[in-house]
Design a protein around this motif. Structure first.
Motif, PDB file in Angstrom:
ATOM      1  N   MET A  21      74.239  50.109  43.097  1.00 45.91           N
ATOM      2  CA  MET A  21      73.843  50.017  41.696  1.00 45.91           C
ATOM      3  C   MET A  21      72.870  48.863  41.478  1.00 45.91           C
ATOM      4  O   MET A  21      71.899  48.999  40.741  1.00 45.91           O
ATOM      5  CB  MET A  21      75.071  49.852  40.795  1.00 45.91           C
ATOM      6  N   ALA A  22      73.113  47.720  42.128  1.00 45.03           N
ATOM      7  CA  ALA A  22      72.240  46.552  41.965  1.00 45.03           C
ATOM      8  C   ALA A  22      70.854  46.820  42.545  1.00 45.03           C
ATOM      9  O   ALA A  22      69.844  46.409  41.970  1.00 45.03           O
ATOM     10  CB  ALA A  22      72.871  45.336  42.635  1.00 45.03           C
ATOM     11  N   GLN A  23      70.807  47.509  43.647  1.00 43.27           N
ATOM     12  CA  GLN A  23      69.518  47.836  44.252  1.00 43.27           C
ATOM     13  C   GLN A  23      68.718  48.780  43.353  1.00 43.27           C
ATOM     14  O   GLN A  23      67.503  48.639  43.206  1.00 43.27           O
ATOM     15  CB  GLN A  23      69.750  48.485  45.619  1.00 43.27           C
ATOM     16  N   SER A  24      69.400  49.708  42.708  1.00 40.93           N
ATOM     17  CA  SER A  24      68.736  50.668  41.822  1.00 40.93           C
ATOM     18  C   SER A  24      68.379  50.078  40.457  1.00 40.93           C
ATOM     19  O   SER A  24      67.583  50.658  39.726  1.00 40.93           O
ATOM     20  CB  SER A  24      69.639  51.889  41.602  1.00 40.93           C
ATOM     21  N   ASN A  25      68.995  48.950  40.106  1.00 44.47           N
ATOM     22  CA  ASN A  25      68.791  48.318  38.798  1.00 44.47           C
ATOM     23  C   ASN A  25      68.523  46.823  39.001  1.00 44.47           C
ATOM     24  O   ASN A  25      69.348  45.977  38.653  1.00 44.47           O
ATOM     25  CB  ASN A  25      70.024  48.526  37.919  1.00 44.47           C
ATOM     26  N   PRO A  26      67.360  46.466  39.536  1.00 45.11           N
ATOM     27  CA  PRO A  26      67.102  45.080  39.936  1.00 45.11           C
ATOM     28  C   PRO A  26      67.043  44.073  38.794  1.00 45.11           C
ATOM     29  O   PRO A  26      67.204  42.870  39.033  1.00 45.11           O
ATOM     30  CB  PRO A  26      65.752  45.170  40.653  1.00 45.11           C
ATOM     31  N   ASN A  27      66.861  44.506  37.561  1.00 39.74           N
ATOM     32  CA  ASN A  27      66.817  43.583  36.425  1.00 39.74           C
ATOM     33  C   ASN A  27      68.138  43.508  35.676  1.00 39.74           C
ATOM     34  O   ASN A  27      68.222  42.888  34.620  1.00 39.74           O
ATOM     35  CB  ASN A  27      65.690  43.973  35.467  1.00 39.74           C
ATOM     36  N   ASN A  66      72.619  41.032  53.039  1.00 39.21           N
ATOM     37  CA  ASN A  66      71.823  41.832  53.985  1.00 39.21           C
ATOM     38  C   ASN A  66      70.776  42.689  53.281  1.00 39.21           C
ATOM     39  O   ASN A  66      69.757  43.031  53.871  1.00 39.21           O
ATOM     40  CB  ASN A  66      72.729  42.712  54.845  1.00 39.21           C
ATOM     41  N   MET A  67      71.043  43.040  52.018  1.00 39.13           N
ATOM     42  CA  MET A  67      70.098  43.842  51.238  1.00 39.13           C
ATOM     43  C   MET A  67      69.176  42.962  50.387  1.00 39.13           C
ATOM     44  O   MET A  67      68.383  43.467  49.616  1.00 39.13           O
ATOM     45  CB  MET A  67      70.880  44.812  50.339  1.00 39.13           C
ATOM     46  N   SER A  68      69.310  41.643  50.530  1.00 33.73           N
ATOM     47  CA  SER A  68      68.505  40.658  49.777  1.00 33.73           C
ATOM     48  C   SER A  68      68.627  40.842  48.266  1.00 33.73           C
ATOM     49  O   SER A  68      67.654  40.684  47.530  1.00 33.73           O
ATOM     50  CB  SER A  68      67.030  40.730  50.196  1.00 33.73           C
ATOM     51  N   LEU A  69      69.829  41.164  47.796  1.00 32.13           N
ATOM     52  CA  LEU A  69      70.064  41.346  46.364  1.00 32.13           C
ATOM     53  C   LEU A  69      70.338  39.998  45.718  1.00 32.13           C
ATOM     54  O   LEU A  69      71.203  39.246  46.166  1.00 32.13           O
ATOM     55  CB  LEU A  69      71.242  42.294  46.127  1.00 32.13           C
ATOM     56  N   THR A  70      69.621  39.691  44.662  1.00 33.81           N
ATOM     57  CA  THR A  70      69.810  38.421  43.950  1.00 33.81           C
ATOM     58  C   THR A  70      70.444  38.626  42.576  1.00 33.81           C
ATOM     59  O   THR A  70      70.641  37.667  41.848  1.00 33.81           O
ATOM     60  CB  THR A  70      68.456  37.707  43.782  1.00 33.81           C
TER      61      THR A  70
END
Length: 108
Positions: A46-52, A74-78
């Motif tokens: 979900m975070a990858q699909s909704n970066p903001n 590992n997916m570099s999600l911030t």
């Protein structure tokens, strides 16, 4: 739409908000019990699909929380913050012992 729980299949109704709302529709998402029994992928997906969108995950079982943190790293999600604190008031028992809980006022 009202459906009977016996007929509910989450795969038919979308992956949480990914298939139901426009990208970044929400400012933030609280996910309580983030890992569940075997679904480490749903917060990172979900975070990858909704970066903001900011995702706040509550997972009181430390190894499970660490597993999600590692996937996000590992997916570099911030846009994901994971906590091992519970959601609510007071303390709750966990596999590692008692843990403090947070409520919405303490989060925001």
């Amino acid at each position: 739409m009202i459906m009977q729980l016996t007929n509910f299949n989450h795969r038919d109704h979308g992956e949480y908000l990914n298939n139901k709302y426009p990208k970044d529709f929400f400012n933030f998402v609280l996910d309580i019990g983030s890992r569940g029994i075997n679904h480490t992928w749903h917060i990172p997906k979900m975070a990858q699909s909704n970066p903001n969108t900011k995702f706040i995950g509550f997972e009181v079982d430390i190894p499970y929380c660490d597993e999600i943190k590692e996937m996000c790293k590992n997916m570099s999600l911030t846009n994901v913050k994971m906590t091992t604190e519970g959601f609510g008031k007071g303390e709750i028992p966990t596999p590692q012992g008692q843990t403090k809980c947070l409520d919405l006022i303490e989060i925001f």
